[in-house]
Design an enzyme around this catalytic site. Structure first.
Site, mmCIF file in Angstrom:
data_model
loop_
_atom_site.group_PDB
_atom_site.id
_atom_site.type_symbol
_atom_site.label_atom_id
_atom_site.label_comp_id
_atom_site.label_asym_id
_atom_site.label_seq_id
_atom_site.Cartn_x
_atom_site.Cartn_y
_atom_site.Cartn_z
ATOM 1 N N HIS A 80 0.850 -1.188 0.000
ATOM 2 C CA HIS A 80 0.000 0.000 0.000
ATOM 3 C C HIS A 80 0.885 1.237 0.000
ATOM 4 C CE1 HIS A 80 -3.221 2.787 1.165
ATOM 5 N NE2 HIS A 80 -4.040 1.853 0.729
ATOM 6 N N ASP B 1 -7.999 -5.155 -0.423
ATOM 7 C CA ASP B 1 -8.498 -5.931 -1.561
ATOM 8 C C ASP B 1 -8.350 -7.438 -1.376
ATOM 9 O OD1 ASP B 1 -9.105 -3.641 -3.290
ATOM 10 O OD2 ASP B 1 -6.936 -3.346 -3.316
#
Length: 209
Positions: free
Chosen positions: A94, A145
């Protein structure tokens, strides 16, 4: 109709996806709103950015990977070979979080619980094997996700609808950002610095290959 537990899980998943600072799609919405384009154009810009596999399309790719793996026993050989081939493994890393994405934690728990309730925990078990391998060998943590993929799949949501579901959850955040942009608007116009060669030879068009 979903049972009460499934409806609760879906509601929690939507809340976890609702807004997340200036991610790519939210920033796209604000850039468009900054031109004083209307709400519809701004949200359309956001959805366009969200559709990319490096943003909103990541959980779709995660679930397709799990389906290719098929069985728990195949998970470690698959991920080991994929890492050796330097394939991009979706659902990890991320730009903001350098430790675990806090949104991933409840989604992991929901994936486990749904597998137990459905009597089929293989998607969760495969995900855990992949997560542990990537953390150990790549030093990357899963993001929102990764486990949302199996959660949505076990709800019976078609994979092709993963990104539209993501967009549906983000609408609250998108519209809040657009309204905030309108309330104190300045055109968003980044600058670019040229770092290429300073002197190059001009080749006439008729001489170019």
């Amino acid at each position: 109709m979903p049972d009460e537990y499934t409806a609760h899980v879906f509601d929690v998943a939507l809340v976890l996806h609702a807004d997340h600072e200036l991610n790519a799609s939210t920033f796209a919405a604000r850039v468009t709103a900054g031109t004083l384009a209307d709400m519809y154009a701004s949200i359309t810009s956001a959805i366009g950015a969200l559709s990319g596999p490096l943003h909103g399309g990541a959980n779709e790719q995660v679930m397709r990977m799990l389906l290719r793996i098929g069985e728990v026993s195949n998970a470690e050989p698959y991920i080991r070979d994929a890492v050796e081939r330097k394939e991009r493994i979706m659902g990890f890393g991320h730009r903001v979080y350098k430790t675990e994405d806090p949104r991933a934690t409840p989604l992991r728990d929901m994936s486990k619980d749904m597998g137990i309730r459905n009597g089929d925990s293989r998607w969760y078990e495969m995900s855990r094997i992949i997560e542990d391998y990537i953390k150990e060998h790549k030093g990357l943590y899963c993001n929102v996700d990764f486990y949302s993929a199996s959660v949505y799949y076990m709800m019976g949501i078609p994979i092709d609808l993963d990104t539209p579901v993501f967009a549906r959850s983000r609408i609250a955040g998108y519209t809040a950002h657009v309204l905030e942009q309108y309330s104190n608007n300045r055109l968003i116009r980044p600058r670019a610095e040229y770092v290429g060669p300073k002197v190059t030879q001009y080749i006439p068009i008729e001489q170019r290959g």
